[in-house]
Design a protein around this motif. Structure first.
Motif: not given
Length: 611
Positions: A31-46, A337-345, A348-350
């Motif tokens: 589990e990677c809390s990407v949404n929380e990262i995005e929310i934090t970035a949004a909060a940073i923007n705000v 499955n993680i590999d697949t998810a890693t690719a997605a990550c 997402d990392l990009a």
């Protein structure tokens, strides 16, 4: 993938509170809390947007603060100008006060001089009054002398008429008869000549006295003129002095009015300065509050910038389903499955990299903004330091102004007190001046009266000199006549003494006088031809009395001729012999005796006259 089978994966969170196991989802994916990262970035923007808003607000407030500080500097410059003007006014006021003190000292000196002058005038006035009193006494004595001189001159004129009649006939008629001799009416006897000589001597003595008195009057008049000249000089000096005091008083009033105007202007400036000071305090309070808020925001930004990253919170808590050796097979299955998810990550990392790049750009902007804010804060601190310095200087300046204002009030109160004292002194000086004018007016009137009296005396003196010249001429002629007459009357006097014979005796008083009584005899009228007469007093036994001889010209007013004679007798003896005898002045015609009984009981007295 198989290399991690049977292994426990641990990771450390950003809190730095130790290693924790990685959590897998139900599909076995990490589990990677990407949404929380995005929310934090949004909060940073705000937060950055909010920071921009705050920065804009800060800039606006800094502009307002700069405007306020500019206004403070302007007010400080105005206060400096006011302070300079106040110092100038205070210097002028000090000059005015020094001038007032100089004027006060000069006024006191002049008042002392005026007091000394008035004292001298009072002394001169007392001397003038003494001289006038002496002059009045001398004048009264002169009037008496002139009256007596006029009477004597009348007698002289009468005697001269008789002498002219004798001289005109070239002889003196003498009737001789048995037992008595009667002289022709108006004939001059030796006694009459002696009396005339006595009168002339008296006239000469009184004329000498009159001349001495007139000389003394002239001396007094000269002294009075000297005193009046000195008084006039002092009066002129007093007028000059009072004119100077009046001019100094006008200068004091003008200076006081200028002081009042300057004080009113200083009060207006101080009121405006107090208003500006109150406004500056409000602005500085608001600026301090805003700078506190800015300082708090800068601390938050410094924490973000100091880590060069944005902290991402990884979900923590009690993790269940940790990988064990028994479940590594399942984990290996899940790793695919993680590999697949890693690719997605990776995808997402990009995206995160893009976001991170944007975030870094924004952070750079924030850093630049913060640098500018720090610069502005440093400039604000410099401005605030300068403002605090100027505020402290203003407070010191206001304290000085307040102290100077108190000093001005004290000085003004002292000036008012001094002016009130000067007004009292001027009022007293005016009163003294008015009294001096009244006194000088009276002195002037008295001087005019003295001048008139002296002029009248001079006129009378001139007339007297004329009369004395004529009298001296007549006296010289009389001396020539009297020399011849005296030779011819020598024989007549011898013949008269031969025929005088028995004297006539008359009783003037015969009565009982009570104890401590006082009485007078009847009047004895002396015939013109009788020159020698005698009073005699006969007292009862154990007589004790005082006897006085009195004479009168008109039988109305009697004058005492002797100081009184005291007697103590054994009874029936004649005493008080030859009272008033001898050469009696021809001025008096009526005589009497006054008795004072000094005995404790009544006594009988008899008064006789032998002529």
């Amino acid at each position: 993938m198989s290399n991690i089978q049977g292994q426990v994966l641990l990771a450390e969170n950003s809190a730095g509170d130790g290693l924790k196991r990685l959590k897998l989802d139900s599909s076995g994916r990490l589990e990677c809390s990407v949404n929380e990262i995005e929310i934090t970035a949004a909060a940073i923007n705000v937060d950055v947007a909010a920071l921009e808003v705050l920065q804009t607000t800060t800039n606006s407030k800094l502009d307002t603060l700069e405007t306020t500080l500019t206004a403070i500097e302007t007010d400080a410059a105005a206060l400096e100008v006011l302070q300079t003007a106040t110092n100038s006014s205070l210097t002028a006021i000090t000059g005015y006060v020094d001038g007032l003190e100089t004027l006060q000292t000069s006024t006191n000196t002049k008042l002392d001089t005026l007091e000394t002058t008035l004292t001298a005038i009072e002394t001169d006035q007392a001397a003038i009054e003494s001289l006038l009193t002496a002059a009045n006494v001398d004048h009264a004595a002169n009037e008496v002398l002139l009256t007596n001189a006029e009477a004597h001159l009348g007698n002289i004129d009468t005697g001269i008429d008789v002498l002219e009649a004798c001289v005109g006939s070239n002889k003196v008629n003498v009737n001789i008869s048995s037992g008595s001799m009667s002289l022709a009416t108006g004939a001059s006897t030796s006694a009459n000549q002696t009396t005339l000589i006595g009168h002339v001597d008296n006239v000469e003595g009184k004329l000498d006295t009159l001349e001495t008195t007139l000389t003394a009057i002239e001396t007094d008049q000269a002294a009075i003129e000297v005193l009046l000249t000195a008084a006039n000089g002092k009066h002129a000096a007093n007028e000059t002095l009072l004119a100077t005091i009046d001019s100094d008083t006008d200068a004091i009033k003008t200076s006081t009015a200028a002081c009042a105007t300057d004080l009113a202007a200083i009060e207006v400036l101080l009121t405006a300065a107090n208003t500006d000071h109150a406004a500056n305090e409000v602005l500085l309070t608001n600026a301090e509050a805003h700078l506190g808020n800015i300082d708090t925001g800068v601390d938050v930004l410094e924490a973000c910038v100091g880590s060069n990253k944005v902290n991402v919170n990884i979900s923590s808590g009690n993790i269940s389903g940790f990988a064990t050796e028994s479940t590594l097979g399942d984990a290996e299955a899940h790793l695919g499955n993680i590999d697949t998810a890693t690719a997605a990550c990776a995808t997402d990392l990009a995206a995160l990299e893009v976001l991170q790049t944007s975030t870094n750009s924004k952070l750079d902007t924030i850093e630049t903004t913060l640098t500018a804010i720090e610069t502005d804060i440093a400039a604000n601190e410099v401005l605030l330091t300068a403002a605090n310095g100027k505020h402290a200087a203003n407070e010191t300046l206001l304290g000085t102004i307040d102290s100077d204002t108190d000093a001005i009030k004290t000085s003004t109160a002292a000036c008012a007190t001094d002016l009130a004292a000067i007004e009292v002194l001027l009022t007293a000086a005016n009163t003294d001046h008015a009294a001096n004018e009244v006194l000088l007016t009276a002195i002037d009137e008295d001087t005019n009266a003295i001048k008139n009296s002296v002029a009248a005396i001079a006129t009378d003196q001139a007339a007297i000199e004329v009369l004395l010249t004529a009298a001296n001429t007549d006296h010289a002629a009389n001396e020539v006549l009297l020399t011849g007459i005296d030779q011819k009357l020598g024989d007549i006097e011898t013949a008269v003494q031969a025929v005088q014979g028995t004297m006539t005796v008359s009783t003037l008083y015969n009565d009982t006088l009570a104890a401590s009584g006082n009485t007078v005899s009847t009047v004895f009228t002396k015939p013109r031809e009788v020159q020698n007469f005698t009073f005699a007093v006969v007292a009862g036994s154990n007589g004790s009395y005082n006897a006085f001889t009195e004479a009168s010209v008109d039988n109305t007013t009697f004058f005492q001729m002797n100081s009184g004679q005291s007697f103590n007798t054994g009874g029936n003896a004649e005493n008080f012999q030859d009272v008033g005898g001898g050469q009696v002045p021809n001025t008096f015609k009526f005589y009497r005796v006054r008795l004072v009984n000094n005995h404790s009981s009544g006594q009988t007295f008899v008064v006789k006259v032998c002529s």
